[in-house]
Design an enzyme around this catalytic site. Structure first.
Site, PDB file in Angstrom:
ATOM      1  N   GLU A 267     -68.146 -44.578 -32.281  1.00 19.59           N
ATOM      2  CA  GLU A 267     -68.758 -44.702 -30.970  1.00 19.59           C
ATOM      3  C   GLU A 267     -69.436 -43.404 -30.542  1.00 19.59           C
ATOM      4  O   GLU A 267     -68.864 -42.328 -30.619  1.00 19.59           O
ATOM      5  CB  GLU A 267     -67.706 -45.056 -29.900  1.00 19.59           C
ATOM      6  CG  GLU A 267     -68.349 -45.110 -28.524  1.00 19.59           C
ATOM      7  CD  GLU A 267     -67.372 -45.383 -27.380  1.00 19.59           C
ATOM      8  OE1 GLU A 267     -66.194 -45.661 -27.642  1.00 19.59           O
ATOM      9  OE2 GLU A 267     -67.837 -45.322 -26.230  1.00 19.59           O
TER      10      GLU A 267
ATOM     11  N   ASP B 122     -59.147 -29.397 -26.065  1.00 17.53           N
ATOM     12  CA  ASP B 122     -60.119 -29.025 -25.049  1.00 17.53           C
ATOM     13  C   ASP B 122     -59.477 -27.950 -24.176  1.00 17.53           C
ATOM     14  O   ASP B 122     -58.425 -28.168 -23.588  1.00 17.53           O
ATOM     15  CB  ASP B 122     -60.456 -30.275 -24.215  1.00 17.53           C
ATOM     16  CG  ASP B 122     -61.422 -29.964 -23.086  1.00 17.53           C
ATOM     17  OD1 ASP B 122     -61.953 -28.841 -23.055  1.00 17.53           O
ATOM     18  OD2 ASP B 122     -61.641 -30.844 -22.228  1.00 17.53           O
TER      19      ASP B 122
ATOM     20  N   ASP C 262     -60.286 -25.334 -21.043  1.00 15.03           N
ATOM     21  CA  ASP C 262     -61.279 -25.156 -20.012  1.00 15.03           C
ATOM     22  C   ASP C 262     -60.858 -23.999 -19.109  1.00 15.03           C
ATOM     23  O   ASP C 262     -59.705 -23.933 -18.690  1.00 15.03           O
ATOM     24  CB  ASP C 262     -61.330 -26.452 -19.205  1.00 15.03           C
ATOM     25  CG  ASP C 262     -62.571 -26.544 -18.378  1.00 15.03           C
ATOM     26  OD1 ASP C 262     -63.222 -27.593 -18.433  1.00 15.03           O
ATOM     27  OD2 ASP C 262     -62.888 -25.563 -17.681  1.00 15.03           O
TER      28      ASP C 262
END
Lengths: 496, 399
Positions: free
Chosen positions: B44, B105, B107
């Site tokens: 996807e 991830d 951040d």
């Protein structure tokens, strides 16, 4: 597979056969029983197994005993004996591979009981999780108490071959093993090398030394490998059993029995509400009837006009549960969020999630509000203010907040003390009493339940001013009723 | 500095960027390899278009289709999802996720509680050091502890970094497995209502934690100088709140408030006070055995967004896509070079496509070397994949 239980079989169970089928107290339940049993026995075995599993749940949740600790084990064994389930107590005490008739019969009952409950607990995801969690506790309990020759025998019977690492290899990494393995006398233990994903529970809690994708475990820790395999096997079997339920349910006698077994666990999940609560009342409701976790989120939202994802989910679903309509909900969040962002951004980034909570987007499921266990187990990271305040607040912060809400000294002390000792739901119940000036001692297991109980009191449905003696009895009754509803689901996971 | 970061220019510049500079070929090879044994078309992709229209369940079966799709839609943002059992556009909600890189991830907004130089979306070279530490700690653990080889590090475009692990074992790991790795790596736990977020207990420190502290120590003084963690009364209060022992807390408060404001000096005397206190109060050790380590970790240890790692089908921004707000390219970098990266040396779409920009030449170079690093990672992944398939074939033959 499991259905064979009720099929005609010409074989009769001789003890030689039993010995062949049940060589060891500890079983992996790979093969379903195939003998014929009477309906009465079917029912008895099912109920006895259920008592056993509930007993495990009680030990962990109600008694608050540290799971797998000595006190926990003692409690379970004593409870089993007092309930007349001696054979389970014996199977759990020191599992072995004796061959006496009593041993064999006990194992047979254990085997059949397990497979009957699979049928009763395969219906929904929630039931399955409860069942798997309890069966795993049982499995671990029995493995822990095994003598080492019984362990060896168990491995032989189940064809589990592992070879330990050489002394040389061990000496190279002995420092790391000492540092990272949670056992005494690491030097004298034999170590085995398995892939890290076979012992996820040890990896997760950093209780094992891992290097290059391999975990180094002593034989005691093999329980992790086995229970991981057992968990997968059980989960798959429950799915298979569920597919075959239709065939079993052709027999009405069994339907009533199997469905009746788990009834007491289907508490309200608050995914459908009839009342409508206008958002204009939220400010006053949050003060009067919200549990601390929701009041905190509400105030944070009013203060900073924003909540992070976890908070939006927890609070949004709660609001849905108390009866805030989708339209109102959208308006409520929009009014706050647009104080710090433009409407366009809100519509694009946040409105979707609100409609999603109400089952209008994505997979269109009607999500139910989180219960206490889910909230307690939630990940709470930097910048988040959701979760359970009794678990996710420092005592000093909790104290200040309660003081700010005007909770009086003694109650405040009790609440903080309970929270410190890890009894988050009891702390919540004490807060309820302090906030409503009652002594109900409710078992709180859902924020929406808190809300409803509070509303009942405020609307005068509960007679609070009862005389002393009668009050005592009401408390007890309330307690036992509420405790039944507690969702024991996966309690073991967060106790570990 | 570049004259204009004008978002309105993007719709003209992006098609050029995608055609001329985006490493399409190597990108498709990376994805295809990460899909194996499933075909590329089962992966996807999702696009965010100019007006924030969000399209999910896109897929491509080769580079040509990719180029066509980019030209047709001109996505402002390009995200990569999971590998399904079918073309994602066909099955949608019923699709089963078969594989997905193990992703991390990190951040900088999650560091807002500790960083003092910037807040929220702002970043500077001082707070980038947090990313350098995070990258080194996680990379070391993934390689040494978990034995992963094919690890790609990507700048997220604004204020963080992403990590993609493409080893077969990592790609096919189930969610409990991902959860366990995330929890293994996650040491800072707690929300805004908890002051002390690290609790190491009293047992031996796990080897991996000890190693991580070793890495933090390499940078700690430098970060302390940059951030002045305890240079003002308010910041000092934050440190004091992390000390569970009241007597020690009072001693530290008395001593440190009298001192000059330099955080590094204050920290050094805090360490001395702590050591003396422990020596004199043997029974205090239960509560504060690893206090120094705990505080160092709270200041400097990677703060993972664990939900991204745990989720099997979380969408994550693609390498070499453009961050629509900053115009920066999500460049691939080498973990051992993270330290030398400067935020304004990261190429932007504006400087790359404008030869009159003073940064043009340098950014072109940096872009080229980023693509080269990407290539190296993909080559070694392809090699590993080929080897795995050969081994698989051999084992099947044996039976």
């Amino acid at each position: 597979m499991d259905l064979k239980i009720k099929r005609k079989s010409t074989r009769t169970a001789h003890s030689s056969n039993l010995l062949e089928n049940y060589p060891h107290d500890l079983q992996m339940y790979k093969v379903p029983p195939i003998e014929n049993i009477r309906l009465h026995e079917f029912e008895t075995l099912a109920l006895e197994r259920l008592t056993l599993l509930r007993c495990l749940a009680t030990a962990t949740t109600l008694k608050g005993l540290r799971i797998y600790s000595n006190e926990w084990r003692e409690f379970v064994l004593n409870e089993l004996r007092s309930q007349g389930l001696k054979y389970y107590a014996n199977l759990c005490d020191i599992s072995g591979f004796g061959t006496s008739e009593a041993d064999l019969q006990a194992r047979r009952k254990d085997h059949i009981g397990h497979f009957i409950l699979r049928l009763a607990y395969c219906r929904t995801e929630e039931l399955r999780r409860w069942f798997v969690a309890r069966e795993l506790e049982l499995f671990k309990l029995r493995f822990m108490t095994m003598k080492s020759e019984a362990v060896v025998e168990f491995f032989k019977i189940n064809k589990l071959c592992y070879t330990n690492i050489s002394e040389e290899e061990k000496n190279e990494i002995i420092g790391c093993l000492r540092e990272s393995t949670m056992h005494q006398k690491v030097d004298s233990l034999k170590f085995y090398k398995v892939k890290f994903y076979e012992v996820l529970d040890l990896v997760k809690s950093r209780k094992v030394y891992i290097q290059g994708g391999y975990a180094y475990i002593p034989d005691k820790d093999f329980i992790s490998v086995l229970s991981a395999q057992y968990r997968i096997h059980l989960k798959q079997s429950l799915v298979v059993a569920c597919h075959h339920l239709g065939e079993i349910e052709q027999d009405e006698r069994l339907v009533g029995l199997l469905k009746g077994l788990h009834q007491s666990y289907s508490g309200d999940d608050y995914s459908d509400t009839k009342v409508v609560v206008p958002i204009e009342t939220l400010d006053s409701l949050s003060v009067k009837s919200f549990p601390l976790c929701m009041r905190q989120l509400h105030e944070q939202l009013r203060l900073s006009h924003h909540l992070k994802h976890g908070g939006r989910l927890q609070y949004g679903l709660f609001l849905k549960g108390i009866g805030v309509t989708l339209e109102d909900s959208l308006r409520f969040w929009r009014d706050e969020f647009t104080k710090i962002m433009d409407l366009d951004k809100f519509e694009k980034q946040y409105a979707y999630n609100i409609r999603y909570n109400y089952g209008k987007e994505g997979s269109k499921k009607n999500y139910s509000p989180f219960n206490c266990l889910k909230i307690i187990n939630n990940n709470v990271g930097p910048g988040d203010c959701h979760g359970c305040p009794y678990r996710h607040c420092d005592p000093s912060n909790l104290k200040n907040r309660l003081k700010g809400y005007g909770i009086e000294h003694q109650a405040l002390h009790d609440i903080v003390d309970m929270a410190k000792r890890g009894h988050f739901q009891i702390a919540c119940s004490k807060y309820f009493d302090a906030a409503h000036n009652t002594e109900l001692g409710l078992g709180i297991n859902h924020p929406n339940q808190y809300f409803e109980e509070s509303q009942k009191i405020l609307k005068g449905e509960n007679k609070v001013e009862i005389k002393k003696e009668t009050k005592q009895t009401t408390i007890k009754k309330e307690q036992s009723k509420q405790m039944e509803d507690i969702d024991f689901d996966e309690i073991s996971e967060w106790n570990e | 500095m570049v004259a204009h970061y004008d978002e309105n220019l993007l719709s003209d510049m992006l098609p050029v960027y995608y055609t001329r500079l985006f490493p399409q070929n190597i990108f498709c090879r990376w994805l295809a390899c990460g899909n194996s044994p499933q075909p590329l078309s089962n992966r996807e992709l999702s696009f965010t278009l100019a007006d924030d229209v969000y399209i999910r369940y896109l897929s491509i079966s080769n580079q040509k289709e990719f180029q066509a799709l980019l030209q047709k839609k001109c996505p402002y943002k390009l995200d990569i999802g999971a590998v399904y059992n079918n073309k994602p556009s066909i099955s949608r909600h019923d699709a089963v996720v078969l594989a997905r890189e193990l992703v991390f991830d990190i951040d900088l907004t999650d560091y807002d509680e500790v960083r003092t130089c910037c807040q929220e979306a702002k970043v500077c070279d001082k707070c980038w050091k947090f990313m350098v530490i995070a990258c080194e700690i996680i990379h070391t653990s993934l390689k040494d502890d978990f034995g992963f080889q094919n690890i790609l590090w990507v700048f997220s475009g604004r204020r963080g970094i992403h990590c993609w692990v493409s080893d077969f074992e990592a790609r096919t790991l189930d969610s409990p497995g991902r959860g366990a790795i995330a929890d293994y790596l996650c040491l800072i736990i707690g929300g805004d209502n908890q002051n002390k977020k690290v609790h190491l207990g009293v047992d031996n420190l796990h080897s991996s934690i000890r190693r991580s502290i070793g890495i933090i120590d390499k940078y700690f003084d430098e970060v302390m100088l940059d951030q002045e963690f305890i240079g003002t009364p308010e910041r000092l209060q934050k440190l004091l709140k992390m000390i569970p022992d009241e007597t020690l807390r009072d001693i530290v408060e008395n001593n440190l408030t009298k001192m000059p404001q330099s955080s590094l000096e204050r920290w050094k005397s805090f360490v001395n006070i702590y050591d003396t206190y422990l020596r004199e109060n043997g029974n205090a050790i239960r509560k504060i055995k690893y206090l120094l380590e705990e505080i160092k970790i709270q200041y400097c240890y990677p703060r993972l967004d664990v939900n991204v790692t745990k989720g099997f089908n979380h969408l994550l921004k693609s390498p070499f896509s453009i961050h629509p707000k900053t115009g920066k390219v999500s460049v691939v970098f080498k973990p051992n070079n993270a330290r030398n990266m400067k935020l304004d040396e990261i190429p932007t779409i504006y400087t790359l496509l404008d030869d009159s920009s003073p940064d043009n030449v340098q950014h072109q170079n940096n872009m080229r070397s980023a693509v080269k690093i990407f290539q190296e990672v993909v080559f070694s992944l392809e090699k590993a994949e080929a080897m795995r398939r050969r081994n698989d074939a051999n084992t099947t033959l044996e039976f």
